[in-house]
Design a protein around this motif. Sequence first.
Motif, PDB file in Angstrom:
ATOM      1  N   GLY A 525       0.781  -1.224   0.000  1.00 28.39           N
ATOM      2  CA  GLY A 525       0.000   0.000   0.000  1.00 28.39           C
ATOM      3  C   GLY A 525       0.816   1.278   0.000  1.00 28.39           C
ATOM      4  O   GLY A 525       0.246   2.370   0.071  1.00 28.39           O
ATOM      5  N   LEU A 526       2.147   1.162  -0.065  1.00 29.15           N
ATOM      6  CA  LEU A 526       3.024   2.328  -0.051  1.00 29.15           C
ATOM      7  C   LEU A 526       3.842   2.387  -1.336  1.00 29.15           C
ATOM      8  O   LEU A 526       4.252   1.352  -1.879  1.00 29.15           O
ATOM      9  CB  LEU A 526       3.989   2.270   1.140  1.00 29.15           C
ATOM     10  CG  LEU A 526       3.375   2.303   2.543  1.00 29.15           C
ATOM     11  CD1 LEU A 526       4.463   2.032   3.576  1.00 29.15           C
ATOM     12  CD2 LEU A 526       2.718   3.655   2.816  1.00 29.15           C
ATOM     13  N   LEU A 527       4.101   3.590  -1.798  1.00 33.93           N
ATOM     14  CA  LEU A 527       5.017   3.765  -2.916  1.00 33.93           C
ATOM     15  C   LEU A 527       6.456   3.747  -2.418  1.00 33.93           C
ATOM     16  O   LEU A 527       6.746   4.226  -1.312  1.00 33.93           O
ATOM     17  CB  LEU A 527       4.748   5.091  -3.627  1.00 33.93           C
ATOM     18  CG  LEU A 527       3.468   5.199  -4.449  1.00 33.93           C
ATOM     19  CD1 LEU A 527       3.305   6.629  -4.974  1.00 33.93           C
ATOM     20  CD2 LEU A 527       3.468   4.210  -5.607  1.00 33.93           C
ATOM     21  N   LEU A 528       7.337   3.209  -3.222  1.00 33.96           N
ATOM     22  CA  LEU A 528       8.770   3.312  -2.969  1.00 33.96           C
ATOM     23  C   LEU A 528       9.328   4.446  -3.808  1.00 33.96           C
ATOM     24  O   LEU A 528       8.697   4.906  -4.765  1.00 33.96           O
ATOM     25  CB  LEU A 528       9.468   1.996  -3.311  1.00 33.96           C
ATOM     26  CG  LEU A 528       8.960   0.752  -2.574  1.00 33.96           C
ATOM     27  CD1 LEU A 528       9.732  -0.482  -3.018  1.00 33.96           C
ATOM     28  CD2 LEU A 528       9.067   0.940  -1.063  1.00 33.96           C
ATOM     29  N   ARG A 529      10.528   4.905  -3.465  1.00 31.68           N
ATOM     30  CA  ARG A 529      11.103   6.061  -4.141  1.00 31.68           C
ATOM     31  C   ARG A 529      11.680   5.727  -5.512  1.00 31.68           C
ATOM     32  O   ARG A 529      11.468   6.464  -6.479  1.00 31.68           O
ATOM     33  CB  ARG A 529      12.207   6.683  -3.278  1.00 31.68           C
ATOM     34  CG  ARG A 529      12.982   7.822  -3.945  1.00 31.68           C
ATOM     35  CD  ARG A 529      12.072   8.972  -4.306  1.00 31.68           C
ATOM     36  NE  ARG A 529      12.808  10.086  -4.908  1.00 31.68           N
ATOM     37  CZ  ARG A 529      12.228  11.169  -5.410  1.00 31.68           C
ATOM     38  NH1 ARG A 529      10.913  11.288  -5.393  1.00 31.68           N
ATOM     39  NH2 ARG A 529      12.938  12.129  -5.940  1.00 31.68           N
ATOM     40  N   SER A 530      12.401   4.601  -5.606  1.00 31.09           N
ATOM     41  CA  SER A 530      13.147   4.365  -6.846  1.00 31.09           C
ATOM     42  C   SER A 530      13.450   2.897  -7.049  1.00 31.09           C
ATOM     43  O   SER A 530      13.480   2.101  -6.108  1.00 31.09           O
ATOM     44  CB  SER A 530      14.449   5.168  -6.841  1.00 31.09           C
ATOM     45  OG  SER A 530      15.199   4.916  -5.660  1.00 31.09           O
ATOM     46  N   ALA A 531      13.673   2.572  -8.310  1.00 27.95           N
ATOM     47  CA  ALA A 531      14.149   1.248  -8.712  1.00 27.95           C
ATOM     48  C   ALA A 531      15.393   1.450  -9.564  1.00 27.95           C
ATOM     49  O   ALA A 531      15.634   2.539 -10.093  1.00 27.95           O
ATOM     50  CB  ALA A 531      13.073   0.495  -9.490  1.00 27.95           C
ATOM     51  N   TYR A 532      16.171   0.376  -9.720  1.00 26.86           N
ATOM     52  CA  TYR A 532      17.462   0.496 -10.387  1.00 26.86           C
ATOM     53  C   TYR A 532      17.630  -0.617 -11.408  1.00 26.86           C
ATOM     54  O   TYR A 532      17.251  -1.770 -11.165  1.00 26.86           O
ATOM     55  CB  TYR A 532      18.595   0.425  -9.356  1.00 26.86           C
ATOM     56  CG  TYR A 532      18.429   1.434  -8.251  1.00 26.86           C
ATOM     57  CD1 TYR A 532      18.976   2.706  -8.356  1.00 26.86           C
ATOM     58  CD2 TYR A 532      17.673   1.135  -7.111  1.00 26.86           C
ATOM     59  CE1 TYR A 532      18.796   3.645  -7.353  1.00 26.86           C
ATOM     60  CE2 TYR A 532      17.486   2.067  -6.109  1.00 26.86           C
ATOM     61  CZ  TYR A 532      18.046   3.319  -6.231  1.00 26.86           C
ATOM     62  OH  TYR A 532      17.856   4.250  -5.235  1.00 26.86           O
ATOM     63  N   SER A 533      18.204  -0.257 -12.533  1.00 25.18           N
ATOM     64  CA  SER A 533      18.433  -1.232 -13.595  1.00 25.18           C
ATOM     65  C   SER A 533      19.648  -2.086 -13.261  1.00 25.18           C
ATOM     66  O   SER A 533      20.676  -1.576 -12.806  1.00 25.18           O
ATOM     67  CB  SER A 533      18.652  -0.492 -14.920  1.00 25.18           C
ATOM     68  OG  SER A 533      18.907  -1.392 -15.956  1.00 25.18           O
ATOM     69  N   MET A 534      19.526  -3.375 -13.498  1.00 29.27           N
ATOM     70  CA  MET A 534      20.635  -4.295 -13.281  1.00 29.27           C
ATOM     71  C   MET A 534      21.265  -4.657 -14.622  1.00 29.27           C
ATOM     72  O   MET A 534      20.647  -4.514 -15.690  1.00 29.27           O
ATOM     73  CB  MET A 534      20.137  -5.562 -12.576  1.00 29.27           C
ATOM     74  CG  MET A 534      19.361  -5.285 -11.287  1.00 29.27           C
ATOM     75  SD  MET A 534      20.384  -4.533 -10.001  1.00 29.27           S
ATOM     76  CE  MET A 534      21.359  -5.953  -9.502  1.00 29.27           C
ATOM     77  N   GLU A 535      22.484  -5.151 -14.580  1.00 29.15           N
ATOM     78  CA  GLU A 535      23.207  -5.465 -15.810  1.00 29.15           C
ATOM     79  C   GLU A 535      22.504  -6.526 -16.649  1.00 29.15           C
ATOM     80  O   GLU A 535      22.614  -6.532 -17.863  1.00 29.15           O
ATOM     81  CB  GLU A 535      24.632  -5.928 -15.475  1.00 29.15           C
ATOM     82  CG  GLU A 535      25.540  -4.800 -14.984  1.00 29.15           C
ATOM     83  CD  GLU A 535      26.966  -5.267 -14.780  1.00 29.15           C
ATOM     84  OE1 GLU A 535      27.247  -6.458 -15.076  1.00 29.15           O
ATOM     85  OE2 GLU A 535      27.799  -4.459 -14.331  1.00 29.15           O
ATOM     86  N   ASP A 536      21.782  -7.419 -16.015  1.00 33.06           N
ATOM     87  CA  ASP A 536      21.119  -8.501 -16.746  1.00 33.06           C
ATOM     88  C   ASP A 536      19.730  -8.101 -17.242  1.00 33.06           C
ATOM     89  O   ASP A 536      18.948  -8.950 -17.676  1.00 33.06           O
ATOM     90  CB  ASP A 536      21.022  -9.749 -15.874  1.00 33.06           C
ATOM     91  CG  ASP A 536      20.270  -9.510 -14.565  1.00 33.06           C
ATOM     92  OD1 ASP A 536      19.812  -8.362 -14.350  1.00 33.06           O
ATOM     93  OD2 ASP A 536      20.158 -10.457 -13.766  1.00 33.06           O
ATOM     94  N   GLY A 537      19.410  -6.808 -17.161  1.00 31.00           N
ATOM     95  CA  GLY A 537      18.103  -6.353 -17.615  1.00 31.00           C
ATOM     96  C   GLY A 537      17.014  -6.478 -16.572  1.00 31.00           C
ATOM     97  O   GLY A 537      15.856  -6.124 -16.829  1.00 31.00           O
ATOM     98  N   GLN A 538      17.371  -6.960 -15.397  1.00 32.50           N
ATOM     99  CA  GLN A 538      16.398  -7.085 -14.324  1.00 32.50           C
ATOM    100  C   GLN A 538      16.318  -5.778 -13.542  1.00 32.50           C
ATOM    101  O   GLN A 538      16.994  -4.796 -13.843  1.00 32.50           O
ATOM    102  CB  GLN A 538      16.775  -8.251 -13.406  1.00 32.50           C
ATOM    103  CG  GLN A 538      16.777  -9.609 -14.103  1.00 32.50           C
ATOM    104  CD  GLN A 538      15.440  -9.940 -14.738  1.00 32.50           C
ATOM    105  OE1 GLN A 538      14.411  -9.941 -14.061  1.00 32.50           O
ATOM    106  NE2 GLN A 538      15.451 -10.215 -16.028  1.00 32.50           N
ATOM    107  N   VAL A 539      15.484  -5.782 -12.498  1.00 36.70           N
ATOM    108  CA  VAL A 539      15.224  -4.573 -11.728  1.00 36.70           C
ATOM    109  C   VAL A 539      15.514  -4.840 -10.261  1.00 36.70           C
ATOM    110  O   VAL A 539      15.160  -5.889  -9.719  1.00 36.70           O
ATOM    111  CB  VAL A 539      13.757  -4.130 -11.886  1.00 36.70           C
ATOM    112  CG1 VAL A 539      13.450  -2.928 -10.996  1.00 36.70           C
ATOM    113  CG2 VAL A 539      13.457  -3.792 -13.341  1.00 36.70           C
ATOM    114  N   SER A 540      16.176  -3.882  -9.618  1.00 35.45           N
ATOM    115  CA  SER A 540      16.401  -3.937  -8.179  1.00 35.45           C
ATOM    116  C   SER A 540      15.732  -2.742  -7.543  1.00 35.45           C
ATOM    117  O   SER A 540      15.706  -1.646  -8.121  1.00 35.45           O
ATOM    118  CB  SER A 540      17.903  -3.911  -7.867  1.00 35.45           C
ATOM    119  OG  SER A 540      18.126  -3.697  -6.477  1.00 35.45           O
TER     120      SER A 540
END
Length: 767
Positions: A525-540
């Motif tokens: 129910g809460l928004l997070l601030r940011s996500a980050y691109s990983m080298e393998d095309g995935q998301v952290s």
Amino acid sequence: MNFYSFGRWISRVSQHPVTSSFRRTMATAGEGSASDSTGKLNRLASEKSPYLLQHASNPVDWYPWSEEAFNVAKRENKLIFLSVGYSTCHWCHVMERESFENPDIAKIMNANFINVKVDREERPDVDKVYMTFVTASSGRGGWPMSVFLTPDLVPVAGGTYFPPEDRFGRSGFGTVLKSLSQKWKEDEGKFKESGKKIMEVLDRTSRLSLSAQSDLPGEEAIARCYAQLSRSYEPQYGGFGESPKFPQPANFNFLFTYYALNPDQDDAKKSLEMALFTLKKMDQGGIHDHVAQGFARYSTDERWHVPHFEKMLYDQAQLTCSYLDAYVITGQSRFAEVVKDILTYVTRDLSHPCGGFYSAEDADSLPTHDAKEKREGAFCVWTYEEINQLLAVPVKEGHDSTLANVFCHHFSVAEGGNVNPYQDPHDELKNQNVLIEHSSIEETGEEFGLTEEECKVALTKCCQILYDIRQKRPKPHLDDKMLTSWNGMMLGAMARAGVILGENSYIERAIQAADFVKTYLFKDGLLLRSAYSMEDGQVSIGSSLEGFVDDYAWMIRGFLNLYEATLDTSWLELAEELQDKENELFWDTQEAGYFMTKAGDSSILLRIKEDQDGAEPSANSVSVGNLLRLSPLLDRADYREKAEAIFQLFAERLNKIPIALPEMTTALLIHKKHPVQIILAGKKGTDATQKMLQAVHGHLIPSRVILLADENHESLLYNRHSSLRHYHPKKPDETVAHVCQNFRCSLPVSNPEQLEETLNNPCFVVE
């Protein structure tokens, strides 16, 4: 010298011109700075932020903003040196190369300070507190921001960029470090006492209070906003103020809304002229990347010619909406082409495979693959010789002129370059050309005996050839951090573009981005601030930092735009859920308005409410607009009450300097009009409904409310508007539109042409 004199001194020596008159070349510090002699990585190596990772190999013993750093500062009783910036910040790179990669300066920093590095885009709360101090104490701010704090995080001295050594009568960073360290050792009590007084002043001056006498701002605030914008307007090249010139989309939003709600007034017509002329000049200028699309951050000159070549996602999103408004009002195809141009750039260069949008591209890059130093704009500029070599083919069979002749004429390419040396004091752009249009395609065609279409085809071919060449150059650093607020901004712009231009692919891209947010940036129910691109095309999602008020405000606006483009009420439900959560976490129950942060973080010394619309409109301005849109859609009177409380809280500023809050003044304009209720009775997604919906979006009606009566009596809208049960299409495959305002309704219409005619009737679009 006493502490107050020292504070004034450090403010003076830290200032630097941020315009092109003080540009400097920088070394290859951007994507991963030179490591120290041991090759050892510091603590930032475990972070996700691209900006922090750029500094992971500095010899400085950096900490991220953390309890670990604060505890060490207290235990060792050292001042904290706080450095704040972002990964595509030119002057941040310069200070890194000159000071943070310098082993001698790093040795002083490590011995005497606890050094903390912060990404301002990741932690806007930290940035805001200390930027408030820097601007209050020095009269100006900027990045990199350099602030010295007591172990209790109280600021005692600060500024922006410091040169590494003493020069031109200015103290260098090394001198500042030694002086502050010595003064702390000699009399830390004076620092702490002064810091206490500083915080008292900052707390008092940053606090907005709701006066019992505060009336709701009215026509005076609106008229003053127009007058202030008109006075600052520069009529020769457009824009507001002289150089440097920034796009300022919030100004366009006010001007277009002012015109749309008062189309017959002379000052409203002038508003339209100012906005359209500025957008045309920006389109023609070098701030617009004519080869690879998109817009740079700002122009260093008054003509929109020589840009600061950095490209930010938030500019692309806001300018998409500005050019859409221009297209809707005028019907001129060029404005639609600019929208498509921006979205081509965003979908190609700022998009993660999973659907998120990246933050920015750097201004600096290596001019060649074997170069040692980066240069600002190297990726984007051209020599006269390059152009003539690459485009040395006839413009068409049997024609005497080459593509190069046509291109150089149209884009003002000159032998020896077309950049004024005043705009390039360090010769970064010597002999280079920044493309700028000084004539129309029709005029260029006439110059070379070509039809307008032939000239357009030739120029398009030229740009494609140059684009292919540019892709072989060393590319600028890409900040692939994905911020929730900017993603909300961009997906909302995409959704608007899709329905206005009839391009379903844009709506699909907006939905993909919205699904990305739901998958990666919306948790419990809460928004997070940011996500980050990983080298393998995935998301952290990194440290799962919770969202700030601007994340909620912009995502709500994005979901609202997506609802209006699709009539899918699931996006409206999400918007309401997020609005209620924003109210719970950030609303000031005593004085009204939204704090930037929620309560509970002891490392944030001030809970501040943003009170200015800058490069991005403030969260309070965006939120008041959201509340006014949601209130009639969801029959939520409490939302309207909150909007009015925000207007009252900001009444003094709106009445005196509304130019500081053009986005909020736009919301005030809308608040003063009765909503135009447009009810579409038909099935969602059918061809008939989509055509009627596109007709609605083909008019700029700022106070409109779009409701779908699809006979799904269990839906959110039927739940809130029992009157929808009375609206039905006459035939199964038909959509009927009803337009109502202030308890008056038009006759129902069943085709887009009739709806166009109804919406063109001022009786139903203004009070």
